[in-house]
Write a protein that holds these residues in place. Structure first.
Motif, PDB file in Angstrom:
ATOM      1  N   THR A 217       1.098  -1.185  -0.006  1.00  0.00           N
ATOM      2  CA  THR A 217       0.109  -0.134  -0.052  1.00  0.00           C
ATOM      3  C   THR A 217       0.873   1.124  -0.117  1.00  0.00           C
ATOM      4  O   THR A 217       0.692   2.268  -0.774  1.00  0.00           O
ATOM      5  N   GLY A 218       1.803   1.045   0.777  1.00  0.00           N
ATOM      6  CA  GLY A 218       2.674   2.373   0.941  1.00  0.00           C
ATOM      7  C   GLY A 218       3.384   2.646  -0.340  1.00  0.00           C
ATOM      8  O   GLY A 218       3.627   3.805  -0.801  1.00  0.00           O
ATOM      9  N   ARG A 219       3.859   1.488  -1.063  1.00  0.00           N
ATOM     10  CA  ARG A 219       4.393   1.909  -2.257  1.00  0.00           C
ATOM     11  C   ARG A 219       3.492   2.380  -3.449  1.00  0.00           C
ATOM     12  O   ARG A 219       3.946   3.056  -4.432  1.00  0.00           O
ATOM     13  N   ILE A 220       2.168   1.898  -3.455  1.00  0.00           N
ATOM     14  CA  ILE A 220       1.388   2.448  -4.492  1.00  0.00           C
ATOM     15  C   ILE A 220       1.206   3.899  -4.114  1.00  0.00           C
ATOM     16  O   ILE A 220       1.012   4.953  -4.848  1.00  0.00           O
ATOM     17  N   LEU A 221       0.976   4.260  -2.752  1.00  0.00           N
ATOM     18  CA  LEU A 221       1.049   5.856  -2.275  1.00  0.00           C
ATOM     19  C   LEU A 221       1.975   6.579  -2.844  1.00  0.00           C
ATOM     20  O   LEU A 221       1.925   7.705  -3.441  1.00  0.00           O
ATOM     21  N   ASN A 222       3.290   5.874  -3.221  1.00  0.00           N
ATOM     22  CA  ASN A 222       4.224   6.970  -3.772  1.00  0.00           C
ATOM     23  C   ASN A 222       4.034   7.004  -5.221  1.00  0.00           C
ATOM     24  O   ASN A 222       4.269   8.485  -5.535  1.00  0.00           O
ATOM     25  N   ALA A 223       3.506   6.244  -5.778  1.00  0.00           N
ATOM     26  CA  ALA A 223       3.163   6.513  -7.381  1.00  0.00           C
ATOM     27  C   ALA A 223       2.062   7.341  -7.403  1.00  0.00           C
ATOM     28  O   ALA A 223       2.029   8.252  -8.252  1.00  0.00           O
ATOM     29  N   LEU A 224       0.933   7.474  -6.591  1.00  0.00           N
ATOM     30  CA  LEU A 224      -0.128   8.309  -6.612  1.00  0.00           C
ATOM     31  C   LEU A 224      -0.012   9.523  -6.124  1.00  0.00           C
ATOM     32  O   LEU A 224      -0.329  10.667  -6.884  1.00  0.00           O
ATOM     33  N   TYR A 225       1.147   9.519  -5.301  1.00  0.00           N
ATOM     34  CA  TYR A 225       1.679  11.087  -4.802  1.00  0.00           C
ATOM     35  C   TYR A 225       2.344  11.806  -6.010  1.00  0.00           C
ATOM     36  O   TYR A 225       1.955  12.971  -6.102  1.00  0.00           O
ATOM     37  N   LEU A 226       3.135  11.030  -6.841  1.00  0.00           N
ATOM     38  CA  LEU A 226       3.719  11.602  -7.814  1.00  0.00           C
ATOM     39  C   LEU A 226       2.841  12.262  -9.107  1.00  0.00           C
ATOM     40  O   LEU A 226       3.121  13.181  -9.540  1.00  0.00           O
ATOM     41  N   VAL A 227       1.702  11.497  -9.374  1.00  0.00           N
ATOM     42  CA  VAL A 227       0.693  11.744 -10.016  1.00  0.00           C
ATOM     43  C   VAL A 227      -0.065  13.052  -9.377  1.00  0.00           C
ATOM     44  O   VAL A 227      -0.304  13.828 -10.246  1.00  0.00           O
ATOM     45  N   GLN A 228      -0.569  13.074  -8.199  1.00  0.00           N
ATOM     46  CA  GLN A 228      -1.134  14.174  -7.644  1.00  0.00           C
ATOM     47  C   GLN A 228      -0.412  15.555  -7.591  1.00  0.00           C
ATOM     48  O   GLN A 228      -0.750  16.431  -7.939  1.00  0.00           O
ATOM     49  N   GLN A 229       0.947  15.397  -7.352  1.00  0.00           N
ATOM     50  CA  GLN A 229       1.813  16.815  -7.498  1.00  0.00           C
ATOM     51  C   GLN A 229       2.168  16.997  -8.930  1.00  0.00           C
ATOM     52  O   GLN A 229       2.827  17.977  -9.057  1.00  0.00           O
ATOM     53  N   ASP A 230       1.507  16.335  -9.982  1.00  0.00           N
ATOM     54  CA  ASP A 230       1.665  16.734 -11.267  1.00  0.00           C
ATOM     55  C   ASP A 230       3.400  16.270 -11.986  1.00  0.00           C
ATOM     56  O   ASP A 230       3.758  17.234 -12.561  1.00  0.00           O
ATOM     57  N   LEU A 231       3.907  15.633 -11.033  1.00  0.00           N
ATOM     58  CA  LEU A 231       5.402  15.310 -11.371  1.00  0.00           C
ATOM     59  C   LEU A 231       5.469  14.150 -12.395  1.00  0.00           C
ATOM     60  O   LEU A 231       6.385  14.165 -13.001  1.00  0.00           O
ATOM     61  N   LEU A 232       4.231  13.230 -12.564  1.00  0.00           N
ATOM     62  CA  LEU A 232       4.211  12.404 -13.549  1.00  0.00           C
ATOM     63  C   LEU A 232       2.620  12.371 -13.983  1.00  0.00           C
ATOM     64  O   LEU A 232       1.781  12.449 -13.265  1.00  0.00           O
ATOM     65  N   ILE A 233       2.461  12.128 -15.311  1.00  0.00           N
ATOM     66  CA  ILE A 233       1.292  12.414 -15.620  1.00  0.00           C
ATOM     67  C   ILE A 233       0.682  10.769 -15.747  1.00  0.00           C
ATOM     68  O   ILE A 233      -0.779  10.807 -15.641  1.00  0.00           O
ATOM     69  N   GLN A 234       1.350  10.186 -15.881  1.00  0.00           N
ATOM     70  CA  GLN A 234       1.067   8.488 -15.564  1.00  0.00           C
ATOM     71  C   GLN A 234       1.722   7.949 -14.400  1.00  0.00           C
ATOM     72  O   GLN A 234       2.958   8.156 -14.089  1.00  0.00           O
ATOM     73  N   PRO A 235       1.097   6.930 -13.645  1.00  0.00           N
ATOM     74  CA  PRO A 235       1.665   6.223 -12.761  1.00  0.00           C
ATOM     75  C   PRO A 235       2.685   5.234 -13.124  1.00  0.00           C
ATOM     76  O   PRO A 235       2.534   4.115 -12.986  1.00  0.00           O
ATOM     77  N   VAL A 236       3.845   5.437 -13.730  1.00  0.00           N
ATOM     78  CA  VAL A 236       4.986   4.493 -14.210  1.00  0.00           C
ATOM     79  C   VAL A 236       6.159   4.531 -13.437  1.00  0.00           C
ATOM     80  O   VAL A 236       7.117   3.677 -13.929  1.00  0.00           O
ATOM     81  N   LEU A 237       6.170   5.027 -12.422  1.00  0.00           N
ATOM     82  CA  LEU A 237       7.327   4.896 -11.577  1.00  0.00           C
ATOM     83  C   LEU A 237       7.514   4.256 -10.404  1.00  0.00           C
ATOM     84  O   LEU A 237       6.403   4.717  -9.326  1.00  0.00           O
ATOM     85  N   TYR A 238       8.088   3.183 -10.351  1.00  0.00           N
ATOM     86  CA  TYR A 238       7.764   2.155  -9.014  1.00  0.00           C
ATOM     87  C   TYR A 238       9.275   2.080  -8.350  1.00  0.00           C
ATOM     88  O   TYR A 238      10.247   1.703  -9.290  1.00  0.00           O
ATOM     89  N   LEU A 239       9.287   2.092  -7.140  1.00  0.00           N
ATOM     90  CA  LEU A 239      10.837   1.800  -6.530  1.00  0.00           C
ATOM     91  C   LEU A 239      11.104   0.534  -6.230  1.00  0.00           C
ATOM     92  O   LEU A 239      11.897   0.228  -5.366  1.00  0.00           O
ATOM     93  N   SER A 240       9.988  -0.504  -6.222  1.00  0.00           N
ATOM     94  CA  SER A 240       9.998  -1.721  -5.797  1.00  0.00           C
ATOM     95  C   SER A 240      11.450  -2.410  -6.189  1.00  0.00           C
ATOM     96  O   SER A 240      11.946  -3.316  -5.483  1.00  0.00           O
ATOM     97  N   SER A 241      11.719  -2.356  -7.332  1.00  0.00           N
ATOM     98  CA  SER A 241      12.882  -3.208  -7.887  1.00  0.00           C
ATOM     99  C   SER A 241      14.105  -2.499  -7.227  1.00  0.00           C
ATOM    100  O   SER A 241      15.073  -3.460  -6.727  1.00  0.00           O
ATOM    101  N   TYR A 242      14.256  -1.341  -7.178  1.00  0.00           N
ATOM    102  CA  TYR A 242      15.425  -0.748  -6.352  1.00  0.00           C
ATOM    103  C   TYR A 242      15.429  -1.246  -4.990  1.00  0.00           C
ATOM    104  O   TYR A 242      16.463  -1.846  -4.142  1.00  0.00           O
ATOM    105  N   ILE A 243      14.450  -1.257  -4.298  1.00  0.00           N
ATOM    106  CA  ILE A 243      14.329  -1.820  -3.027  1.00  0.00           C
ATOM    107  C   ILE A 243      14.501  -3.189  -2.715  1.00  0.00           C
ATOM    108  O   ILE A 243      15.179  -3.516  -1.751  1.00  0.00           O
ATOM    109  N   VAL A 244      14.125  -4.176  -3.603  1.00  0.00           N
ATOM    110  CA  VAL A 244      14.445  -5.645  -3.681  1.00  0.00           C
ATOM    111  C   VAL A 244      15.811  -5.592  -3.848  1.00  0.00           C
ATOM    112  O   VAL A 244      16.696  -6.386  -3.003  1.00  0.00           O
TER     113      VAL A 244
END
Length: 375
Positions: A217-244
């Motif tokens: 849930t927290g990692r989805i919030l990351n993507a949604l927040y970037l869209v909310q802040q108009d930093l991304l037009i689509q939720p295509v940035l996910y940090l999970s691979s880096y975290i793994v």
């Protein structure tokens, strides 16, 4: 180094006691270090490049779906929910699956779309009820805020308690309400949104509002927040691979914030994750666009007048194809679909793989792009 105001007080922390003293955001006395500001500028630059690329896509949903599927797999892997590529993409190809890992991965994907729709329906706000709906979608149940004591996070190796989150429901809801306000009220903080994202991610994980599914849930919030802040037009940035790939550092730095107020290293970790993930995602989308263009050219030659743009789109939305899928999507009748797949197999555009009674035709070059961390 982290600079603290004279009034800054580090709260006493006992890992065996519910951390109901978890301070609300923003952290008192926080000042960005020079290294954070340098890393922030770099992250903003690469994020802007990715956003510009997404804005230029003629049909972004084609590529976004495949990227989200891969993210779903990586994010679930952090929680030790394991599924194979075959199981995941078979399930995505409308087969259904008895594999519990694949089911949870697909639920993650569904949750992301649910969250994006809910945020847009709620005047671009990220609210507590959206967080609850995210975890319910991930877990496919009616889970709510934790309402019983006893939750503690333990070391996977020695079983020792490393953190006890706040307890119980009333306190957890109070802290989520404060987090919700920090997310949505720009007057609460003048910090850069990328630094705020690092704060938000830590805070949500520290509140640990649900019995299960907090990480995803927290990692989805990351993507949604970037869209909310108009930093991304689509939720295509996910940090999970880096975290793994940096899992030990991730958990150690979360604890370091809790125990030592070490925000500097945590923010540096998150900004570095943003930079590396943004660069890789940009390369992947460019590689996918190039491959799609090559496939279109080849398919027009191979299929001639029967070339179907809908088939090409499907190949880049669901990399595992089968005859029934093409038929069910109303793209072609069975005989035509079978002929198409045979021709594309003979040309080595797709590769067949027999699984049980079904033959899947895999867009293997797309799968190589999606699974690569070193394009």
């Amino acid at each position: 180094m982290l600079k603290l105001s004279p009034k800054f007080i580090i709260m006493a922390f006992d890992r065996n006691t519910p951390f109901n003293e978890l301070p609300n955001l923003p952290p008192l006395g926080f000042v960005e270090s020079p290294e954070i500001l340098r890393q922030l500028a770099k992250a903003a630059r690469y994020l802007g490049e990715l956003n510009g690329l997404c804005a230029s896509l003629p049909d972004p949903q084609i590529l976004i779906n495949t990227i989200i599927l891969q993210e779903s797999k990586e994010s679930s892997a952090i929680e030790n929910i394991v599924t194979t590529q075959d199981e995941l993409y078979k399930a995505a190809a409308e087969d259904g699956t008895s594999n519990l890992g694949a089911k949870e991965v697909l639920s993650y994907k569904e949750a992301l779309y649910v969250g994006l729709k809910r945020m847009r329906d709620q005047k671009n706000l990220l609210l507590t009820n959206t967080m609850v709906e995210l975890v319910q979608t991930i877990k496919q149940n009616d889970a709510g805020i934790r309402n019983v004591p006893g939750t503690a996070l333990k070391d996977a190796i020695n079983g020792e308690i490393v953190y006890t989150p706040p307890c119980c429901e009333e306190d957890v809801r109070d802290k989520l309400s404060a987090l919700e306000q920090f997310i949505n009220d720009p007057e609460l903080s003048t910090l850069d949104p990328l630094i705020k994202m690092a704060f938000i991610h830590y805070q949500f994980e520290a509140i640990h509002p649900f019995a299960d599914g907090n990480g995803r849930t927290g990692r989805i919030l990351n993507a949604l927040y970037l869209v909310q802040q108009d930093l991304l037009i689509q939720p295509v940035l996910y940090l999970s691979s880096y975290i793994v790939n940096h899992k030990a550092d991730y958990y150690q730095l979360l604890r370091s914030v809790t125990e030592k107020e070490n925000w500097n290293d945590w923010i540096m970790y998150m900004l570095t994750a943003l930079i590396e993930t943004t660069q890789l995602t940009t390369k992947k989308i460019k590689a996918m666009l190039s491959l799609k263009s090559d496939c279109e050219t080849q398919m027009k030659i191979i299929l001639g007048s029967s070339f179907s743009y809908e088939l090409l789109q499907l190949m880049f939305t669901l990399p595992y194809l089968k005859i029934d899928l093409i038929v069910n999507k109303n793209i072609a009748h069975r005989q035509t679909a079978s002929a198409w797949l045979k021709k594309l197999t003979d040309a080595d555009i797709l590769r067949p793989q027999k699984m049980g009674r079904t033959t899947y035709y895999i867009n293997y070059r797309l799968m190589e792009i999606l699974s690569s961390n070193y394009l």
